[in-house]
Write a protein that holds these residues in place. Structure first.
Motif, short mmCIF file in Angstrom:
data_model
loop_
_atom_site.label_atom_id
_atom_site.label_comp_id
_atom_site.label_asym_id
_atom_site.label_seq_id
_atom_site.Cartn_x
_atom_site.Cartn_y
_atom_site.Cartn_z
N GLU A 63 0.83 -1.20 0.00
CA GLU A 63 0.00 0.00 0.00
C GLU A 63 0.87 1.25 0.00
O GLU A 63 1.86 1.34 0.72
CB GLU A 63 -0.90 -0.01 1.24
N GLU B 15 -9.13 11.06 -2.71
CA GLU B 15 -8.08 10.45 -3.52
C GLU B 15 -6.71 10.64 -2.87
O GLU B 15 -5.88 9.73 -2.88
CB GLU B 15 -8.07 11.04 -4.92
N THR C 237 -6.74 8.20 0.30
CA THR C 237 -6.87 6.76 0.06
C THR C 237 -6.08 6.26 -1.14
O THR C 237 -5.81 5.06 -1.24
CB THR C 237 -8.35 6.38 -0.18
N GLU D 120 -7.32 6.12 -4.00
CA GLU D 120 -8.31 5.54 -4.90
C GLU D 120 -9.08 6.64 -5.60
O GLU D 120 -9.56 7.57 -4.97
CB GLU D 120 -9.28 4.65 -4.13
N SER D 121 -9.22 6.50 -6.91
CA SER D 121 -9.95 7.47 -7.71
C SER D 121 -11.45 7.24 -7.56
O SER D 121 -11.90 6.10 -7.43
CB SER D 121 -9.55 7.35 -9.18
#
Length: 166
Positions: A2, A62, A65, A67-68
């Protein structure tokens, strides 16, 4: 593995071709603070996250995280699903390199009336930045059903402007 918040900040900063000291100046923090963020020694203050995300061209989600959201920042709403102009808001955010901060929340219907009568932008700090934006063209886009983040730009001297319609 990650990716950490610090690594995302560093990656996004480099993608925007910003140096640590340039990002620091835009945020009003020291270059050492940015370095510590990118090396995961500390995290940015929560109050800086919206401005940091805006400069880096991502949402706060975004940024945090990685993430989009997968939803386009601009979309065309079909005619039968469009809101009435009186129910829409034009939001303008200007952060100048001199520290001026302008926030405008303008009903779209009022913008249309102002353009129809030839009204000009009043004398406010950052007016020269706003004059670079063609509000008549933005109104034309709105009339075609375009909503979302219509303009996001940062000038060479660090002025930042975002215009969106909701």
């Amino acid at each position: 593995m990650e990716t950490t918040l610090g690594k995302r900040i560093g990656l996004l900063r480099r993608q925007k071709e910003l140096k640590q000291d340039e990002l620091a100046e835009m945020l009003g923090v020291s270059p050492q603070a940015v370095s510590k963020w990118e090396n995961d020694q500390t995290c940015p203050d929560i109050s800086l996250l919206p401005q940091l995300a805006g400069i880096l061209g991502v949402t706060v989600d975004e940024l945090l995280t990685g993430e989009s959201a997968h939803e386009p920042s601009v979309k065309i709403v079909p005619a039968e699903e469009r809101k009435e102009l009186r129910d829409m808001i034009l939001r303008v955010i200007v952060d100048s390199h001199r520290g001026d901060k302008i926030r405008v929340n303008l009903p779209v219907e009022l913008l249309k009336v102002a353009l129809d009568i030839g009204m000009e932008i009043p004398e406010v700090p950052g007016k020269e930045i706003l004059q670079k934006i063609d509000l008549a063209q933005i109104m034309a886009l709105i009339g075609q059903g375009v909503v979302g983040h219509l303009v996001e730009m940062t000038s060479a001297d660090g002025d930042r402007i975002c215009i969106y319609v909701e």
